[in-house]
Design an enzyme around this catalytic site. Structure first.
Site, PDB file in Angstrom:
ATOM      1  N   LYS A 187      -0.076   2.674  10.632  1.00 40.22           N
ATOM      2  CA  LYS A 187       0.659   1.444  10.992  1.00 40.22           C
ATOM      3  C   LYS A 187       1.343   1.662  12.344  1.00 40.22           C
ATOM      4  O   LYS A 187       1.455   2.790  12.822  1.00 40.22           O
ATOM      5  CB  LYS A 187       1.685   1.093   9.910  1.00 40.22           C
ATOM      6  CG  LYS A 187       1.066   0.871   8.535  1.00 40.22           C
ATOM      7  CD  LYS A 187       0.437  -0.506   8.382  1.00 40.22           C
ATOM      8  CE  LYS A 187      -0.585  -0.512   7.287  1.00 40.22           C
ATOM      9  NZ  LYS A 187      -0.370  -1.331   6.133  1.00 40.22           N
TER      10      LYS A 187
HETATM   11  C1  LIG Z   1      -0.524  -1.637   4.774  1.00 39.22           C
HETATM   12  C2  LIG Z   1      -0.200  -2.943   4.191  1.00 39.22           C
HETATM   13  C3  LIG Z   1       0.545  -3.078   2.996  1.00 39.22           C
HETATM   14  C4  LIG Z   1       0.864  -1.926   2.084  1.00 39.22           C
HETATM   15  O1  LIG Z   1       1.463  -0.840   2.598  1.00 39.22           O
HETATM   16  P1  LIG Z   1       1.395   0.582   1.844  1.00 39.22           P
HETATM   17  O2  LIG Z   1       2.470   1.352   2.523  1.00 39.22           O
HETATM   18  O3  LIG Z   1       0.041   1.135   2.082  1.00 39.22           O
HETATM   19  O4  LIG Z   1       1.689   0.352   0.410  1.00 39.22           O
HETATM   20  C5  LIG Z   1       0.901  -4.333   2.583  1.00 39.22           C
HETATM   21  N1  LIG Z   1       0.539  -5.427   3.265  1.00 39.22           N
HETATM   22  C6  LIG Z   1      -0.201  -5.357   4.385  1.00 39.22           C
HETATM   23  C7  LIG Z   1      -0.555  -6.612   5.096  1.00 39.22           C
HETATM   24  C8  LIG Z   1      -0.602  -4.115   4.882  1.00 39.22           C
HETATM   25  O5  LIG Z   1      -1.346  -4.060   5.995  1.00 39.22           O
END
Ligand SMILES: *Cc1c(COP(=O)(O)O)cnc(C)c1O
Length: 376
Positions: free
Chosen positions: A192
């Site tokens: 991210k």
């Molecule tokens: C990555 C993501 C999540 C979840 O995050 P995690 O930390 O992997 O649980 C939720 N919503 C969106 C749109 C994402 O891209």
């Protein structure tokens, strides 16, 4: 030239190696691995960055969504409006809590939930809306908040892909992604835009009372140790991850800038390609380009993907199947044709490598590889 990757976390680490290593060593020396001081410090620094009153760290972005819905008091059987074109986590927690996901289509250009479909999705059981700021820019928050306030609905912004994006309201007020609704949620998954070295997540809110409930639910429903006021979960951000995130937060604006430079260069290179739609910038939001997602309009998306792979250029389809057509969610009664835009996007979108350390020669190679597909 080294192997091209969707994201290059190694090169990113190399540039801040000493800072990160020091932060990790500090946590080890203190051995406060759970709820160490770095967790509070990071929450405070991120709150400052986001100009929001409260940041409540938790274990991941999926938990953040779940805890938000629990804290807002959503009850089994109630309905939550959610775009069908998003990552599964958004809808997973709705279903897990016994709520009913009410899917809604997305816009064909900015991939945000269609505000014009909110009215027809509303029932007497609707309690909330979850806009997803997909690929790195904000949904139309002004219209969503107006609709929500008119109908007494809660808004949870899924900001996992858009941390740091700025949204401008029509009165000129500017707010960070995730700080406009009742709760914003985010993820610190390594790839991210603000990623740690494992799992992590957080919730944002300006509501003092709600902040207390989020904190309590994330910590087994307790305010005082071993006294449990509500049913909670165990969802913590590790101190080590908080230490790393404190370092990376200082670089986040620079990271967003690098991503924008890569995006601008792609835009320019592809502007004259007849079958490629480059990402459309939303009117009221800046873009932090978690993904650079093109639409391939001649029906050859999968061929292009395979061709690029052959040339050593990875690409990804986010996402190949809309949520209303995923096997796990068929029970909610939707069918093919219900959300034509999302269904079409699933066959057209292709995300290209974009990250904070993209070298000029790497990007030129990617651009030339893509262009040569259309020359053949
Ligand atoms: C990555 C993501 C999540 C979840 O995050 P995690 O930390 O992997 O649980 C939720 N919503 C969106 C749109 C994402 O891209």
């Amino acid at each position: 030239m080294k192997k091209i990757q969707m994201v290059d976390l190694k090169s990113q680490y190399e540039k801040i190696r000493d800072e990160v290593n020091d932060a990790i060593q500090e946590v080890i020396d203190q051995t406060a691995f759970i709820n160490g001081p770095q967790v509070k410090d990071f929450a405070k620094e991120l709150a400052e960055f986001n100009q929001v009153k409260h940041v409540i760290p938790c274990a991941n972005g999926t938990d953040a969504l779940q805890i938000a819905m629990m804290a807002l008091g959503f009850q089994p059987g109630e309905e939550v409006i959610v775009p069908t074109f998003t990552y599964v986590a958004t809808v997973e927690v709705i279903a897990l809590l016994g709520l009913k996901p009410v899917f809604i289509d997305v816009t064909p250009d900015t991939f945000e939930l269609r505000v014009d479909q909110l009215e027809s999705s509303l029932t007497s059981k609707t309690v909330g809306i979850v806009p997803v700021h997909l690929y790195g820019q904000c949904s139309n928050m002004e219209a969503i908040l107006e609709f929500a306030s008119k109908h007494g609905l809660k808004v949870i912004e899924d900001t996992a892909q858009a941390i740091g994006a700025d949204y401008t309201f029509s009165d000129g007020r500017v707010a960070k992604a995730g700080t406009m609704g009742d709760v914003g949620t985010t993820s610190f998954f390594p790839s991210k835009n603000l990623g740690c070295f494992g799992d992590g997540g957080a919730m944002f809110t300006n509501d003092d009372e709600l902040a207390g409930r989020l904190q309590m639910i994330a910590n087994h429903g307790q305010k005082k140790k071993y006294y449990h006021d509500s049913i909670g979960v165990n969802s913590r951000l590790d101190t080590l991850q908080a230490g790393i995130l404190r370092v990376k937060l200082k670089h986040l604006n620079r990271y967003s800038k690098s991503r924008n430079e890569v995006a601008d260069k792609y835009d320019k290179a592809f502007s004259n390609l007849p079958h490629i739609q480059t990402p459309v910038r939303a009117k009221n939001s800046t873009h932090v380009f978690h993904q650079y997602t093109i639409q391939v309009n001649n029906g050859k998306r999968d061929e292009l993907k395979a061709y690029l792979q052959e040339k050593g250029v990875p690409s990804m389809v986010y996402y190949p199947v809309p949520l209303h057509q995923q096997t796990a969610y068929l029970e909610f009664g939707y069918k093919l044709g219900d959300f034509p835009i999302a269904e079409e996007l699933c066959s057209k979108v292709l995300s290209l490598p974009i990250h904070t350390e993209m070298k000029g020669e790497e990007q030129d190679y990617i651009i030339n590889a893509l262009k040569s597909f259309f020359d053949e």
